[in-house]
Scaffold this active site. Structure first.
Site, PDB file in Angstrom:
ATOM      1  N   ASP A 213       0.872  -1.171   0.000  1.00  0.00           N
ATOM      2  CA  ASP A 213       0.000   0.000   0.000  1.00  0.00           C
ATOM      3  C   ASP A 213       0.915   1.229   0.000  1.00  0.00           C
ATOM      4  OD1 ASP A 213      -1.568   2.160   0.557  1.00  0.00           O
ATOM      5  OD2 ASP A 213      -2.676   1.228   2.200  1.00  0.00           O
TER       6      ASP A 213
ATOM      7  N   GLN B 181       0.650   6.451   1.025  1.00  0.00           N
ATOM      8  CA  GLN B 181       1.362   7.537   1.705  1.00  0.00           C
ATOM      9  C   GLN B 181       2.830   7.618   1.300  1.00  0.00           C
ATOM     10  OE1 GLN B 181      -0.129   9.840   3.341  1.00  0.00           O
ATOM     11  NE2 GLN B 181      -2.112   8.882   3.714  1.00  0.00           N
TER      12      GLN B 181
ATOM     13  N   LYS C 257      -3.467  12.279  -3.583  1.00  0.00           N
ATOM     14  CA  LYS C 257      -2.537  12.585  -2.495  1.00  0.00           C
ATOM     15  C   LYS C 257      -1.205  13.081  -3.052  1.00  0.00           C
ATOM     16  CE  LYS C 257      -4.398   8.950   0.537  1.00  0.00           C
ATOM     17  NZ  LYS C 257      -5.244   9.653   1.491  1.00  0.00           N
TER      18      LYS C 257
ATOM     19  N   CYS D  15      -9.018   6.250   9.721  1.00  0.00           N
ATOM     20  CA  CYS D  15      -9.286   4.966   9.063  1.00  0.00           C
ATOM     21  C   CYS D  15      -8.225   3.933   9.431  1.00  0.00           C
ATOM     22  CB  CYS D  15      -9.383   5.110   7.539  1.00  0.00           C
ATOM     23  SG  CYS D  15     -10.636   6.272   7.023  1.00  0.00           S
TER      24      CYS D  15
HETATM   25  N1  C6P Z   1      -5.814   7.852   3.865  1.00  0.00           N
HETATM   26  C1  C6P Z   1      -5.952   9.741   5.390  1.00  0.00           C
HETATM   27  O1  C6P Z   1      -6.419  10.822   5.770  1.00  0.00           O
HETATM   28  P1  C6P Z   1      -8.115   6.408  -0.839  1.00  0.00           P
HETATM   29  O2  C6P Z   1      -9.050   7.088   0.105  1.00  0.00           O
HETATM   30  O3  C6P Z   1      -8.716   5.178  -1.430  1.00  0.00           O
HETATM   31  O4  C6P Z   1      -7.507   7.337  -1.849  1.00  0.00           O
HETATM   32  O5  C6P Z   1      -6.870   5.923   0.032  1.00  0.00           O
HETATM   33  C2  C6P Z   1      -7.075   4.957   1.028  1.00  0.00           C
HETATM   34  C3  C6P Z   1      -5.818   4.795   1.830  1.00  0.00           C
HETATM   35  C4  C6P Z   1      -5.148   3.581   1.806  1.00  0.00           C
HETATM   36  N2  C6P Z   1      -3.992   3.418   2.457  1.00  0.00           N
HETATM   37  C5  C6P Z   1      -3.429   4.396   3.174  1.00  0.00           C
HETATM   38  C6  C6P Z   1      -2.125   4.154   3.847  1.00  0.00           C
HETATM   39  C7  C6P Z   1      -4.057   5.649   3.233  1.00  0.00           C
HETATM   40  O6  C6P Z   1      -3.496   6.625   3.940  1.00  0.00           O
HETATM   41  C8  C6P Z   1      -5.292   5.852   2.569  1.00  0.00           C
HETATM   42  C9  C6P Z   1      -6.036   7.155   2.688  1.00  0.00           C
HETATM   43  C10 C6P Z   1      -6.444   9.155   4.091  1.00  0.00           C
HETATM   44  O7  C6P Z   1      -5.085   9.153   6.022  1.00  0.00           O
HETATM   45  C11 C6P Z   1      -7.944   9.111   4.044  1.00  0.00           C
HETATM   46  S1  C6P Z   1      -8.610   7.977   5.222  1.00  0.00           S
END
Ligand code: C6P
Length: 418
Positions: A206, A209, A232, A372
Site C-alpha cells: 500500500d 502515503q 494525495k 481509518c
Molecule cells: N488515507 C488519510 O487521511 P483512498 O481514500 O482510497 O484514496 O486511500 C485509502 C488509503 C489507503 N492506504 C493508506 C495508507 C491511506 O493513507 C489511505 C487514505 C487518508 O489518512 C484518508 S482515510
C-alpha cells in the site's frame, strides 16, 4: 532556524497553488497541514482539466474519429508517465482505478478469488489502513482464508522478529503499507518482501502515503503489487493506480465486467481484453488521469529525493518544536528518517476534535479522528489523534503556526499543564 527546504524553492512552488492564498474565518491565513488526507493541486493540474474538456473531450479506445484518438493518446501518455515515475518495466502493468481503496480491493477480488482457498494465509500488519484490512476480511468470511497481523511495537514500528514467525510456507500473500497514514512510520518493505518471497508468497504494498513523498521504484522494491492514489500527490480525486507484475496480472480474473474489458461477448460467454484494459471496465476518469499526468510532471521536476529531504527537515523541526509542549504525546518513531511527513499527537485532557477546532480557529488545518486506522488507535489505547501532515509547499513558519496553535489549545482547555 534556517531551512534548506531540501533544495526546493518554496516561494515559487507556493505561487502555483492558488488555494494556499486562501484565508479562513474572515482573514486568518490558511495553514494547510492535512496532506495525508489529500494534497492541494497546482495550477498546472487545474489547467490541464480545463484544457482537456475545452479542447480534447471524447471517449477513449472507442472511436476512429480524431478527437477520440487524441483523447486516447493523452490518456495513454499519462499511463506512460506513471510507469516511468515508478520505474515499471512496462506501461501495461499500470492499471487505472479510482483510488488506493479500489486498487487494494482489485487485488483481493481479482487475485484473491482466483487463487485463495480455505486455510490459505494472508499476512497483513496492525498499522494498515482499513482499505487494506476490510477487503481481506470480506474474503476471509467468504472463503475461509486465515488472516494474520504483524504486530505494532509501542514506537509505531512493526515487530520484524514476529513477522519472521508469521510469514511461513502457508502464507500466500503479504499485504503491507510502506508508510502508516496514522503514525508516519516507514516500514522496511524491502526486507519484508524478500522474506515473503523466500516462502513463495506474493507481496502487495500500500503506497498511498509513500509514493507521493519518496522515490518508489517497483523494480528495486521487487513486490508484486503497488497501490496508490493520485489525489494525495497533486492529482485530481477519482484516480488511483494499481501496478502489478505482468506474470501475476496474467493469472487474474477480471474485477468489474463491461465496457472495454472484453474482447468478445456472446449471450453465453465473454472473453477478456488485453491487460491493462481487462481491469478497466467502463469509461474511466479520462480528464482526471490526464491531469494526473501533469501532477507527475510537476513532481518529477521537483525531484522526489528533494521532496523527501524537505519533509524530513519539517518533521524534525516539528517534533522538536512541539515535543516539549506540556501534556503532549507524539506518536510514532522518534527518528525523523524512520517516518514520513506526518506528526500524530495527543494533548492530555483535551479531545483531539477540540484540539482540531482550536487549530482551525487559527487557520491550521489538521485531521482529527481515527484516520481509518482503528486498530492503531486501539493499540495506542486512544480514541483518536490529531494529525498534521506536510507536503512540498509547507514551510518552517507553518510548523511554528502549528506549535503556537497547540500551545493555545493547551491554554484554552487549561489541561493543567499550560
Ligand atoms: N488515507 C488519510 O487521511 P483512498 O481514500 O482510497 O484514496 O486511500 C485509502 C488509503 C489507503 N492506504 C493508506 C495508507 C491511506 O493513507 C489511505 C487514505 C487518508 O489518512 C484518508 S482515510
Amino acid at each position: 532556524m534556517t531551512a534548506s527546504n531540501g533544495g526546493l524553492d518554496l516561494a515559487s512552488i507556493r505561487r502555483d497553488f492558488p488555494v494556499l492564498r486562501r484565508e479562513v474565518h474572515d482573514g486568518v491565513p490558511l495553514v494547510y497541514l492535512d496532506n495525508a488526507a489529500t494534497s492541494q493541486k497546482p495550477v498546472q493540474v487545474i489547467a490541464e482539466i480545463t484544457r482537456y474538456y475545452r479542447d480534447s473531450n471524447a471517449n477513449i479506445h472507442r472511436g476512429v474519429h480524431s478527437l477520440s484518438q487524441e483523447a486516447t493518446g493523452q490518456y495513454e501518455a499519462a499511463r506512460d508517465k506513471v510507469a516511468a515515475f515508478i520505474n515499471a518495466p512496462s506501461s501495461s502493468e499500470v492499471i487505472f482505478t479510482k483510488n488506493t481503496s479500489e486498487s487494494l480491493n482489485l487485488v483481493a477480488h481479482a487475485w484473491g478469488r482466483a487463487h485463495l482457498k480455505a486455510g490459505d494465509e494472508v499476512v497483513l500488519s496492525e498499522i494498515e489502513h482499513h482499505s487494506n484490512i476490510v477487503p481481506w476480511q470480506i474474503l476471509r468470511d467468504e472463503r475461509g482464508i486465515v488472516l494474520k497481523f504483524i504486530p505494532m511495537l509501542p514506537d509505531g514500528t512493526l515487530d520484524l522478529a514476529e513477522a519472521k514467525r508469521l510469514i511461513t510456507d502457508r502464507t500466500r500473500l503479504l499485504g503491507v503499507t510502506q508508510m502508516s497514514n496514522a503514525l508516519g512510520t516507514i516500514v522496511p518493505v524491502h526486507e519484508l518482501t524478500a522474506l515473503a518471497h523466500e516462502h513463495g508468497a506474493l507481496v502487495l504494498i500500500d503506497g498511498a502515503q509513500s509514493v507521493p513523498h519518496m522515490a518508489v521504484d517497483v523494480q528495486e522494491l521487487d513486490a508484486d503489487f503497488l497501490a496508490f492514489s493520485g489525489h494525495k500527490m497533486l492529482g485530481p480525486t477519482g484516480v488511483g493506480v494499481l501496478w502489478g507484475r505482468m506474470s501475476v496480472l496474467e493469472q487474474m480474473q477480471p474485477f468489474l465486467g463491461g465496457g472495454e474489458m472484453i474482447l468478445t461477448v456472446t449471450l453465453d460467454e465473454s472473453t477478456w481484453n488485453e491487460i491493462p484494459a481487462r481491469f478497466e471496465a467502463g469509461t474511466p476518469n479520462i480528464a482526471g488521469v490526464i491531469a494526473f499526468g501533469a501532477a507527475i510532471d510537476y513532481l518529477g521536476r521537483l525531484g522526489m529525493d528533494r521532496i523527501r529531504a524537505h519533509e524530513i527537515e519539517l518533521v524534525d523541526y516539528a517534533m522538536g518544536r512541539i515535543g516539549d509542549i506540556p501534556g503532549i504525546t507524539v506518536f510514532g518513531p522518534p527518528n525523523p528518517r524512520q517516518r514520513g511527513g506526518v506528526v500524530s499527537f495527543d494533548l492530555e485532557g483535551v479531545h483531539p476534535h477540540d484540539v482540531g477546532q482550536v487549530l482551525d480557529s487559527r487557520g491550521v488545518a489538521v485531521r482529527t479522528g481515527h484516520h481509518c486506522a482503528q486498530p492503531v488507535m486501539a493499540k495506542l489505547d486512544v480514541p483518536a489523534t490529531a494529525r498534521a501532515s506536510f507536503y512540498i509547499y509547507n514551510t518552517i513558519e507553518e510548523v511554528d503556526a502549528l506549535a503556537e496553535a497547540i500551545h493555545e489549545a493547551s491554554r484554552f482547555f487549561g489541561n493543567g499543564h499550560a
